[in-house]
Scaffold this motif. Structure first.
Motif, PDB file in Angstrom:
ATOM      1  N   ILE A 158      -5.601  -4.435  13.487  1.00 26.17           N
ATOM      2  CA  ILE A 158      -5.637  -3.301  12.555  1.00 26.17           C
ATOM      3  C   ILE A 158      -4.238  -2.924  12.098  1.00 26.17           C
ATOM      4  O   ILE A 158      -4.006  -2.617  10.918  1.00 26.17           O
ATOM      5  CB  ILE A 158      -6.340  -2.090  13.208  1.00 26.17           C
ATOM      6  CG1 ILE A 158      -7.806  -2.431  13.505  1.00 26.17           C
ATOM      7  CG2 ILE A 158      -6.250  -0.864  12.306  1.00 26.17           C
ATOM      8  CD1 ILE A 158      -8.553  -1.318  14.202  1.00 26.17           C
ATOM      9  N   PHE A 159      -3.284  -2.960  13.019  1.00 26.39           N
ATOM     10  CA  PHE A 159      -1.936  -2.497  12.691  1.00 26.39           C
ATOM     11  C   PHE A 159      -1.002  -3.623  12.264  1.00 26.39           C
ATOM     12  O   PHE A 159       0.036  -3.354  11.666  1.00 26.39           O
ATOM     13  CB  PHE A 159      -1.332  -1.757  13.896  1.00 26.39           C
ATOM     14  CG  PHE A 159      -1.974  -0.428  14.154  1.00 26.39           C
ATOM     15  CD1 PHE A 159      -1.606   0.691  13.416  1.00 26.39           C
ATOM     16  CD2 PHE A 159      -2.956  -0.292  15.121  1.00 26.39           C
ATOM     17  CE1 PHE A 159      -2.203   1.916  13.654  1.00 26.39           C
ATOM     18  CE2 PHE A 159      -3.553   0.926  15.360  1.00 26.39           C
ATOM     19  CZ  PHE A 159      -3.182   2.035  14.624  1.00 26.39           C
ATOM     20  N   ALA A 160      -1.353  -4.889  12.585  1.00 17.31           N
ATOM     21  CA  ALA A 160      -0.448  -5.996  12.254  1.00 17.31           C
ATOM     22  C   ALA A 160      -0.137  -6.091  10.759  1.00 17.31           C
ATOM     23  O   ALA A 160       1.031  -6.241  10.381  1.00 17.31           O
ATOM     24  CB  ALA A 160      -1.026  -7.313  12.773  1.00 17.31           C
ATOM     25  N   PRO A 161      -1.144  -5.986   9.858  1.00 15.90           N
ATOM     26  CA  PRO A 161      -0.812  -6.037   8.426  1.00 15.90           C
ATOM     27  C   PRO A 161       0.109  -4.911   7.972  1.00 15.90           C
ATOM     28  O   PRO A 161       0.885  -5.079   7.024  1.00 15.90           O
ATOM     29  CB  PRO A 161      -2.185  -5.955   7.733  1.00 15.90           C
ATOM     30  CG  PRO A 161      -3.156  -6.429   8.759  1.00 15.90           C
ATOM     31  CD  PRO A 161      -2.615  -5.961  10.065  1.00 15.90           C
ATOM     32  N   LEU A 162       0.026  -3.759   8.645  1.00  9.66           N
ATOM     33  CA  LEU A 162       0.866  -2.630   8.252  1.00  9.66           C
ATOM     34  C   LEU A 162       2.330  -2.849   8.630  1.00  9.66           C
ATOM     35  O   LEU A 162       3.212  -2.175   8.094  1.00  9.66           O
ATOM     36  CB  LEU A 162       0.356  -1.344   8.899  1.00  9.66           C
ATOM     37  CG  LEU A 162      -1.097  -0.959   8.576  1.00  9.66           C
ATOM     38  CD1 LEU A 162      -1.476   0.333   9.287  1.00  9.66           C
ATOM     39  CD2 LEU A 162      -1.284  -0.818   7.072  1.00  9.66           C
ATOM     40  N   LEU A 163       2.560  -3.759   9.572  1.00 10.47           N
ATOM     41  CA  LEU A 163       3.929  -4.036  10.018  1.00 10.47           C
ATOM     42  C   LEU A 163       4.472  -5.344   9.449  1.00 10.47           C
ATOM     43  O   LEU A 163       5.584  -5.740   9.771  1.00 10.47           O
ATOM     44  CB  LEU A 163       3.977  -4.089  11.553  1.00 10.47           C
ATOM     45  CG  LEU A 163       3.471  -2.841  12.275  1.00 10.47           C
ATOM     46  CD1 LEU A 163       3.482  -3.065  13.789  1.00 10.47           C
ATOM     47  CD2 LEU A 163       4.299  -1.622  11.904  1.00 10.47           C
ATOM     48  N   SER A 164       3.687  -6.004   8.609  1.00 11.25           N
ATOM     49  CA  SER A 164       4.087  -7.297   8.059  1.00 11.25           C
ATOM     50  C   SER A 164       5.112  -7.123   6.944  1.00 11.25           C
ATOM     51  O   SER A 164       5.013  -6.202   6.115  1.00 11.25           O
ATOM     52  CB  SER A 164       2.864  -8.046   7.533  1.00 11.25           C
ATOM     53  OG  SER A 164       3.237  -9.214   6.840  1.00 11.25           O
ATOM     54  N   ALA A 165       6.095  -8.007   6.916  1.00  8.25           N
ATOM     55  CA  ALA A 165       7.092  -7.964   5.848  1.00  8.25           C
ATOM     56  C   ALA A 165       6.454  -8.266   4.493  1.00  8.25           C
ATOM     57  O   ALA A 165       6.895  -7.731   3.461  1.00  8.25           O
ATOM     58  CB  ALA A 165       8.201  -8.971   6.137  1.00  8.25           C
ATOM     59  N   ALA A 166       5.410  -9.100   4.480  1.00  4.50           N
ATOM     60  CA  ALA A 166       4.744  -9.430   3.218  1.00  4.50           C
ATOM     61  C   ALA A 166       4.137  -8.191   2.575  1.00  4.50           C
ATOM     62  O   ALA A 166       4.140  -8.051   1.349  1.00  4.50           O
ATOM     63  CB  ALA A 166       3.667 -10.488   3.461  1.00  4.50           C
ATOM     64  N   THR A 167       3.611  -7.279   3.401  1.00  2.68           N
ATOM     65  CA  THR A 167       3.003  -6.062   2.859  1.00  2.68           C
ATOM     66  C   THR A 167       4.020  -5.236   2.078  1.00  2.68           C
ATOM     67  O   THR A 167       3.739  -4.758   0.967  1.00  2.68           O
ATOM     68  CB  THR A 167       2.406  -5.222   3.992  1.00  2.68           C
ATOM     69  OG1 THR A 167       1.371  -5.972   4.632  1.00  2.68           O
ATOM     70  CG2 THR A 167       1.825  -3.917   3.453  1.00  2.68           C
ATOM     71  N   TYR A 168       5.218  -5.088   2.610  1.00  6.70           N
ATOM     72  CA  TYR A 168       6.222  -4.248   1.951  1.00  6.70           C
ATOM     73  C   TYR A 168       6.846  -4.967   0.759  1.00  6.70           C
ATOM     74  O   TYR A 168       7.239  -4.320  -0.228  1.00  6.70           O
ATOM     75  CB  TYR A 168       7.285  -3.833   2.965  1.00  6.70           C
ATOM     76  CG  TYR A 168       6.692  -2.937   4.031  1.00  6.70           C
ATOM     77  CD1 TYR A 168       6.535  -1.570   3.798  1.00  6.70           C
ATOM     78  CD2 TYR A 168       6.237  -3.460   5.228  1.00  6.70           C
ATOM     79  CE1 TYR A 168       5.964  -0.737   4.757  1.00  6.70           C
ATOM     80  CE2 TYR A 168       5.671  -2.650   6.196  1.00  6.70           C
ATOM     81  CZ  TYR A 168       5.524  -1.283   5.956  1.00  6.70           C
ATOM     82  OH  TYR A 168       4.943  -0.480   6.895  1.00  6.70           O
ATOM     83  N   ALA A 169       6.928  -6.300   0.825  1.00  2.00           N
ATOM     84  CA  ALA A 169       7.406  -7.039  -0.340  1.00  2.00           C
ATOM     85  C   ALA A 169       6.412  -6.903  -1.487  1.00  2.00           C
ATOM     86  O   ALA A 169       6.809  -6.712  -2.650  1.00  2.00           O
ATOM     87  CB  ALA A 169       7.607  -8.515   0.030  1.00  2.00           C
TER      88      ALA A 169
END
Length: 436
Positions: free
Chosen positions: A4-15
């Motif tokens: 649940i939280f892994a995508p929120l901490l991914s660098a790809a999400t913020y890029a």
């Protein structure tokens, strides 16, 4: 929980979030120029700004370089699994221009929505945490003893915003693959290019198998016979055959390596440097065939492949290995295309190699003739005899026979191999005119 939280901490999400907010920046700049924010309600601003934004985006899409710029930016910020899924090439067709326009409009629309929420949601979460009587998106929440529960809404809103960005980024990536990725025609051309490269690798692998396999078979037989026979003259002859066969194998290996160096990892259309013709597909999707071989044949390229004119030397090698060879060649001079001559040599070479390997010492008959506009090749040897067989697995349609069938099919013909009246018979028939 980690999922649940892994995508929120991914660098790809913020890029991808940064890629999305660029759309909001574009809309904001246009709004400040026209119609402006003073003296206009939100509804009036949107009604006036949306058509202007759409027109500007469509005009930008008409520039071929826009597609390339968008592709490079999408590769960097959307982080696709494979870069080739998003093209970084300028527009070449009207279809590319239309897809680029659709991409720009969709990108800006999605980015504007996510960008606005990226501003409103953190502001609402801040109000819930610090104001005695909090507001949520401009709406005052009821006051009372339960207002402390409003504090729990702040992390929920931020969590929801995070997942909104995750899904919006994935949607943006999907749009980029669909609209900025290679067109169906480009994907087909790429698939054909990969198929041609595989075909060329198979051709080179087959060349190595035929030439080196034949040389090793003759060498093993000669070495084994020389070890068992005490006649010095026979031993000397065997060593001479081994030396000549090894020299020929080295020449074939050098020629194949030269082809690999010339290809340089790319695709050679129509005819390879040694004159091997194969059916290819050009970039525009049309079929092309070069049955006559390359100009290197007439120029005497030292790397060109042997043809039927070298068959007598091949038969002599087989005879020196202890297998009598009777050959009938009914080939009028000048009537056999170069590619058929070369492929015919390799087919006969494989037939001789199989005879030496599985029926050493047995007579071999070879017949090659032109009949009714077709080249017919027949190699036959006895299935059993007094000679002890070389240690090898029985013939089961291995790589050599499969390679012969592939050669025949590429030349528009057919091949068969199997027992027939106490003999193992290899028969190949190909048209004299390729593609007929």
């Amino acid at each position: 929980m980690p999922r649940i939280f892994a995508p929120l901490l991914s660098a790809a999400t913020y890029a991808r979030w940064l890629h999305l907010t660029i759309g909001l920046i574009f809309v904001g700049v246009v709004l400040m120029v026209y119609p402006g924010t003073n003296g206009h309600g939100l509804g009036e601003v949107l009604v006036r700004a949306v058509p202007v934004d759409a027109v500007l985006l469509v005009l930008a899409a008409l520039l071929p370089a826009t597609r390339r710029a968008e592709g490079v930016q999408a590769r960097l910020l959307l982080m696709p699994e494979r870069e080739q899924d998003i093209a970084a090439e300028p527009s070449r067709t009207w279809a590319d221009l239309r897809r680029t326009a659709a991409w720009l409009v969709g990108r800006v629309a999605l980015g504007t929505g996510v960008g606005v929420l990226s501003v409103l949601v953190p502001a609402a979460a801040f109000d819930l945490l610090v104001r005695p009587v909090p507001e949520l998106f401009g709406l005052r929440l009821p006051a009372g003893a339960g207002t402390s529960w409003y504090l729990l809404l702040a992390p929920v809103l931020l969590f929801a915003l995070g997942w909104l960005v995750v899904w919006a980024g994935r949607l943006q990536l999907t749009m980029a693959v669909r609209l900025l990725g290679p067109s169906p025609a480009e994907r087909l051309a790429a698939a054909e290019l990969r198929a041609e490269r595989l075909l060329e690798r198979n051709l080179l692998a087959r060349e190595l198998h035929d030439s080196i396999g034949h040389a090793l078979t003759v060498t093993v037989i000669q070495a084994g016979a020389a070890g068992e026979v005490g006649d010095p003259a026979f031993v000397a002859k065997a060593l001479e055959v081994i030396e000549e066969t090894g020299r020929q194998a080295m020449e074939d290996l050098e020629r194949t390596l030269a082809l690999l160096r010339d290809a340089g990892g790319g695709t050679v259309h129509g005819t390879m440097r040694d004159g091997t013709a194969h059916n290819g597909t050009t970039g525009d999707g049309t079929r092309r065939t070069d049955p006559a071989g390359s100009a290197a044949d007439d120029a005497g390229d030292p790397r060109e492949r042997p043809g039927v004119e070298q068959l007598p030397a091949l038969f002599d090698t087989a005879r020196a290995a202890g297998s009598p060879v009777e050959a009938w060649l009914d080939l009028p001079s000048g009537q056999l295309p170069g590619v058929l001559s070369r492929e015919g040599y390799r087919i006969v070479q494989e037939g001789i190699t199989n005879a030496l390997k599985y029926a050493p010492g047995e007579p071999v008959s070879v017949r090659i003739a032109l009949r009714d506009g077709r080249l017919e090749i027949r190699c036959a040897n006895a299935l059993s005899g007094s000679a002890a067989p070389v240690r090898s697995s029985p013939r089961r349609g291995g790589k050599g026979l499969r390679g012969i069938r592939e050669r025949a099919v590429l030349l528009g013909g057919e091949a068969s191999a199997g027992p027939e009246s106490g003999e193992w018979v290899l028969a190949v028939r190909v048209p004299l005119r390729l593609g007929a």
